[in-house]
Design a protein around this motif. Structure first.
Motif, PDB file in Angstrom:
ATOM      1  N   LEU A  72     -13.651 -36.003 -29.442  1.00  9.10           N
ATOM      2  CA  LEU A  72     -13.512 -37.465 -29.418  1.00  9.10           C
ATOM      3  C   LEU A  72     -12.747 -38.004 -28.211  1.00  9.10           C
ATOM      4  CD1 LEU A  72     -13.141 -37.699 -33.248  1.00  9.10           C
ATOM      5  CD2 LEU A  72     -14.959 -38.834 -31.948  1.00  9.10           C
ATOM      6  N   MET A  73     -12.106 -37.113 -27.440  1.00  8.82           N
ATOM      7  CA  MET A  73     -11.446 -37.579 -26.212  1.00  8.82           C
ATOM      8  C   MET A  73     -12.421 -37.599 -25.024  1.00  8.82           C
ATOM      9  SD  MET A  73      -7.556 -36.084 -26.514  1.00  8.82           S
ATOM     10  CE  MET A  73      -7.972 -34.370 -26.452  1.00  8.82           C
ATOM     11  N   ASN A  74     -13.674 -37.184 -25.248  1.00  6.62           N
ATOM     12  CA  ASN A  74     -14.682 -37.244 -24.178  1.00  6.62           C
ATOM     13  C   ASN A  74     -14.871 -38.705 -23.760  1.00  6.62           C
ATOM     14  OD1 ASN A  74     -17.356 -37.566 -22.924  1.00  6.62           O
ATOM     15  ND2 ASN A  74     -17.703 -35.434 -23.478  1.00  6.62           N
ATOM     16  N   GLY A  97      -9.552 -36.150 -32.989  1.00  7.45           N
ATOM     17  CA  GLY A  97      -9.482 -37.587 -33.215  1.00  7.45           C
ATOM     18  C   GLY A  97     -10.152 -38.018 -34.505  1.00  7.45           C
ATOM     19  N   ASN A  98     -10.298 -39.345 -34.636  1.00  8.12           N
ATOM     20  CA  ASN A  98     -10.851 -39.968 -35.843  1.00  8.12           C
ATOM     21  C   ASN A  98     -12.252 -40.529 -35.555  1.00  8.12           C
ATOM     22  OD1 ASN A  98     -11.509 -41.674 -37.956  1.00  8.12           O
ATOM     23  ND2 ASN A  98      -9.469 -42.585 -38.112  1.00  8.12           N
ATOM     24  N   PRO A  99     -13.292 -39.969 -36.180  1.00 10.42           N
ATOM     25  CA  PRO A  99     -14.672 -40.386 -35.887  1.00 10.42           C
ATOM     26  C   PRO A  99     -15.177 -41.542 -36.747  1.00 10.42           C
ATOM     27  CG  PRO A  99     -14.707 -38.521 -37.361  1.00 10.42           C
ATOM     28  CD  PRO A  99     -13.252 -38.841 -37.139  1.00 10.42           C
ATOM     29  N   PRO A 115     -16.049 -33.843 -40.135  1.00 14.76           N
ATOM     30  CA  PRO A 115     -14.926 -33.954 -39.204  1.00 14.76           C
ATOM     31  C   PRO A 115     -13.972 -32.756 -39.323  1.00 14.76           C
ATOM     32  CG  PRO A 115     -15.173 -35.958 -40.531  1.00 14.76           C
ATOM     33  CD  PRO A 115     -16.013 -34.890 -41.170  1.00 14.76           C
ATOM     34  N   VAL A 116     -13.399 -32.361 -38.197  1.00 14.44           N
ATOM     35  CA  VAL A 116     -12.333 -31.350 -38.220  1.00 14.44           C
ATOM     36  C   VAL A 116     -11.013 -32.091 -38.394  1.00 14.44           C
ATOM     37  CG1 VAL A 116     -11.165 -29.510 -36.952  1.00 14.44           C
ATOM     38  CG2 VAL A 116     -13.640 -29.778 -36.755  1.00 14.44           C
ATOM     39  N   VAL A 117     -10.220 -31.656 -39.382  1.00  8.84           N
ATOM     40  CA  VAL A 117      -8.938 -32.306 -39.666  1.00  8.84           C
ATOM     41  C   VAL A 117      -7.827 -31.259 -39.663  1.00  8.84           C
ATOM     42  CG1 VAL A 117     -10.078 -34.080 -41.068  1.00  8.84           C
ATOM     43  CG2 VAL A 117      -9.116 -32.056 -42.198  1.00  8.84           C
ATOM     44  N   ALA A 118      -6.598 -31.749 -39.471  1.00 12.63           N
ATOM     45  CA  ALA A 118      -5.447 -30.848 -39.459  1.00 12.63           C
ATOM     46  C   ALA A 118      -4.393 -31.295 -40.462  1.00 12.63           C
ATOM     47  CB  ALA A 118      -4.873 -30.786 -38.042  1.00 12.63           C
ATOM     48  N   SER A 119      -4.761 -32.259 -41.361  1.00 18.76           N
ATOM     49  CA  SER A 119      -3.814 -32.750 -42.374  1.00 18.76           C
ATOM     50  C   SER A 119      -4.576 -33.265 -43.591  1.00 18.76           C
ATOM     51  CB  SER A 119      -2.973 -33.897 -41.801  1.00 18.76           C
ATOM     52  OG  SER A 119      -3.798 -35.035 -41.580  1.00 18.76           O
ATOM     53  N   GLY A 142      -7.773 -21.404 -31.580  1.00 19.14           N
ATOM     54  CA  GLY A 142      -7.679 -21.614 -30.145  1.00 19.14           C
ATOM     55  C   GLY A 142      -7.911 -23.080 -29.822  1.00 19.14           C
ATOM     56  N   GLY A 143      -7.553 -23.479 -28.599  1.00 15.18           N
ATOM     57  CA  GLY A 143      -7.791 -24.849 -28.163  1.00 15.18           C
ATOM     58  C   GLY A 143      -6.781 -25.826 -28.726  1.00 15.18           C
ATOM     59  N   HIS A 144      -7.195 -27.074 -28.855  1.00 17.16           N
ATOM     60  CA  HIS A 144      -6.340 -28.168 -29.321  1.00 17.16           C
ATOM     61  C   HIS A 144      -6.043 -27.978 -30.805  1.00 17.16           C
ATOM     62  CE1 HIS A 144      -4.813 -32.230 -29.559  1.00 17.16           C
ATOM     63  NE2 HIS A 144      -5.687 -32.528 -30.503  1.00 17.16           N
ATOM     64  N   ILE A 145      -4.770 -27.952 -31.173  1.00 20.71           N
ATOM     65  CA  ILE A 145      -4.416 -27.621 -32.563  1.00 20.71           C
ATOM     66  C   ILE A 145      -3.476 -28.645 -33.194  1.00 20.71           C
ATOM     67  CG2 ILE A 145      -4.766 -25.120 -32.413  1.00 20.71           C
ATOM     68  CD1 ILE A 145      -1.775 -24.827 -31.780  1.00 20.71           C
ATOM     69  N   GLY A 146      -3.451 -28.623 -34.545  1.00 19.52           N
ATOM     70  CA  GLY A 146      -2.454 -29.372 -35.302  1.00 19.52           C
ATOM     71  C   GLY A 146      -1.231 -28.508 -35.521  1.00 19.52           C
ATOM     72  N   SER A 147      -0.453 -28.818 -36.574  1.00 12.03           N
ATOM     73  CA  SER A 147       0.806 -28.088 -36.736  1.00 12.03           C
ATOM     74  C   SER A 147       0.876 -27.188 -37.972  1.00 12.03           C
ATOM     75  CB  SER A 147       1.982 -29.065 -36.736  1.00 12.03           C
ATOM     76  OG  SER A 147       1.775 -30.055 -37.708  1.00 12.03           O
ATOM     77  N   PRO A 228      -1.044 -30.173 -28.021  1.00 13.60           N
ATOM     78  CA  PRO A 228      -0.836 -28.724 -27.993  1.00 13.60           C
ATOM     79  C   PRO A 228      -2.154 -27.954 -27.921  1.00 13.60           C
ATOM     80  CG  PRO A 228      -0.308 -29.615 -30.174  1.00 13.60           C
ATOM     81  CD  PRO A 228      -0.632 -30.781 -29.290  1.00 13.60           C
ATOM     82  N   VAL A 229      -2.193 -26.947 -27.050  1.00  7.80           N
ATOM     83  CA  VAL A 229      -3.408 -26.160 -26.832  1.00  7.80           C
ATOM     84  C   VAL A 229      -3.046 -24.676 -26.863  1.00  7.80           C
ATOM     85  CG1 VAL A 229      -5.141 -25.526 -25.099  1.00  7.80           C
ATOM     86  CG2 VAL A 229      -4.633 -27.937 -25.507  1.00  7.80           C
ATOM     87  N   ARG A 230      -3.774 -23.898 -27.687  1.00  7.14           N
ATOM     88  CA  ARG A 230      -3.527 -22.454 -27.735  1.00  7.14           C
ATOM     89  C   ARG A 230      -4.486 -21.721 -26.802  1.00  7.14           C
ATOM     90  NH1 ARG A 230      -0.804 -19.463 -30.999  1.00  7.14           N
ATOM     91  NH2 ARG A 230      -0.754 -20.998 -32.697  1.00  7.14           N
TER      92      ARG A 230
END
Ligand code: TUI
Length: 318
Positions: A72-74, A97-99, A115-119, A142-147, A228-230
Motif C-alpha cells: 500500500l505504500m506503492n 497499510g489499510n486497504p 489483508p495482511v494485519v499485525a494486530s 522477513g521485510g516490513h513487520i509489526g511488533s 521496521p524491516v527484517r
C-alpha cells in the motif's frame, strides 16, 4: 487437507505464498499455484503497467487461481488496485497499510480480499470492511513487520474475528503448518522458504546467502523510522543500524534503503543490498521445486496432526 481456506480459494493445500517485492513475480506465483497452493504476484514498488504485464504472464502459465499483493505504500497503489479489479484476478492480499478504500471496488469485481494485519484491531477493522480472510503476520517474517510474534498474534486474531485467519511469520515447514492450525489458523502464508524455490528468479547469491544463514542471522533495521524491516545481516544492515544509533534522520535512512532490495534480488549484491528474509532462514537448506516443497510440507503436517508427538506410543513418562 480441507480447511476454510482451501474452500474459500478453491485450492488443494492451505498454503499461500508471500507477496514479496521483486521476488514474487509471475514464474514463482504460477509455480506455487500449479503445485496446489496459492501463488501471489507481489506488486512491491513496481509501476502499474509492470504489474498488469505480470498478471497476464502468470495467466499464460496457469489456469489455477493466483493472487496479487498490493503493497500500500506503492506510489501507484490506486492504479494497481484498479488493474487488479479489471484483469480478473481472483485473490488480493495487501501489506503495509489499510486497504479499506479499495474494498468495495474489489468486492464488486468478485475478488477475495485478504489483508495482511499485525494486530487484532486491524483484523477487526478489515472484517467490518468486508475482508474474506486475514493474514496475521508476526515479526518473525522477513521485510516490513509489526511488533507481535506469530505465537501471540494468531490465536488473538482468531478470537477477534470470525473470518478465516492465515498465519504468517516463522513458518517454513510442516511443523509450522500443523502448529498454525492448532493456534486457530485455517492455513499459512510462507515467504522465505519460497525464495529458494527452483522457480524463484532471485539472484543465486541471494539464494546462497539464505541457505547459509543460521537462526540468529537476521536483523531489524528501521525501528527508529517507524518502518521496521527484517533482513539478513550484512554491510548494509550494519551501516543502517550504526546511523540509526547515531540518530540519523528519516530522510538519510530512507535514502540508504532505496533500491537496496532490488540490488540484492536482481544484481546479487548481498553485501550492500537488502536481503529480506524471515527468522526461519536457518531452516532453509536447499533449492527445491515448489511442488517438492508443498508435498514435503503437507506430508509432514498431516503426519503430525494424525499422530501428535506428545501422544506417541510408549515413549517416556509424559
Ligand atoms: O508488507 C509486508 N511486508 C513487506 S512490504 C515491503 S516493501 C518495503 N520495503 C522497505 C520498507 C518498507 C516497505 C517489504 N515487506 N507485510 C505485511 C505487513 N503489513 N506487515 C505489517 C503490516 C501492517 C502494518 C501496519 C499492516 C497494516 C498496518 O496498519 C497501519 C495502518 O495504516 O493503520
Amino acid at each position: 487437507m480441507k480447511t476454510k481456506l482451501t474452500e474459500l480459494l478453491g485450492i488443494r493445500y492451505p498454503v499461500i505464498q508471500g507477496g514479496m517485492a521483486w521476488v514474487a513475480e509471475h514464474r514463482l506465483a504460477s509455480a506455487v499455484s500449479e503445485a496446489g497452493g496459492l501463488g501471489i504476484i507481489g506488486a512491491g514498488g513496481a509501476p502499474a503497467a509492470f504489474v498488469r504485464e505480470e498478471i497476464r504472464k502468470a495467466r499464460e502459465l496457469t489456469d489455477r487461481p493466483f493472487g496479487v499483493n498490493l503493497m500500500l505504500m506503492n506510489p501507484e497503489a490506486d492504479e494497481i488496485a484498479e488493474i487488479i479489479a479489471r484483469e480478473g484476478v481472483r485473490v488480493v492480499t495487501t501489506g503495509a497499510g489499510n486497504p479499506a478504500k479499495y474494498m468495495i471496488r474489489w468486492k464488486e469485481a468478485g475478488i477475495r480480499v485478504i489483508p495482511v494485519v499485525a494486530s487484532t484491531a486491524m483484523a477487526k477493522l478489515m472484517e467490518r470492511a468486508g475482508a474474506d480472510a486475514v493474514v496475521a503476520e508476526g515479526m518473525e517474517s522477513g521485510g516490513h513487520i509489526g511488533s507481535l510474534t506469530t505465537m501471540a498474534l494468531v490465536p488473538q486474531v482468531a478470537d477477534a474475528v470470525s473470518i478465516p485467519v492465515i498465519a504468517a511469520g516463522g513458518i517454513g515447514d510442516g511443523r509450522g503448518l500443523a502448529a498454525a492450525l492448532m493456534l486457530g489458523a485455517a492455513g499459512v502464508q510462507m515467504g522465505t522458504r519460497f525464495v529458494v524455490a527452483r522457480e524463484s528468479i532471485v539472484h543465486p547469491n541471494y539464494k546462497e546467502k539464505l541457505i547459509k544463514a543460521k537462526d540468529i542471522d537476521s536483523e531489524v533495521t528501521g525501528m527508529s523510522t517507524g518502518h521496521p524491516v527484517r533482513s539478513l545481516r550484512n554491510r548494509m544492515t550494519r551501516e543502517y543500524l550504526r546511523l540509526e544509533q547515531e540518530g540519523a534522520g528519516f530522510e538519510e535512512l530512507e535514502k540508504l534503503g532505496l533500491g537496496a532490495l532490488r540490488r540484492a534480488v536482481m544484481e546479487g549484491d548481498v553485501v550492500n543490498g537488502t536481503v529480506m528474509a524471515g527468522q526461519i532462514a536457518g531452516m532453509v537448506k536447499q533449492e527445491q521445486t515448489c511442488q517438492e516443497m508443498l508435498e514435503e510440507i503437507m506430508a509432514q503436517a498431516e503426519k503430525l496432526l494424525s499422530q501428535p508427538p506428545v501422544l506417541a506410543a510408549g515413549e517416556g513418562e509424559m
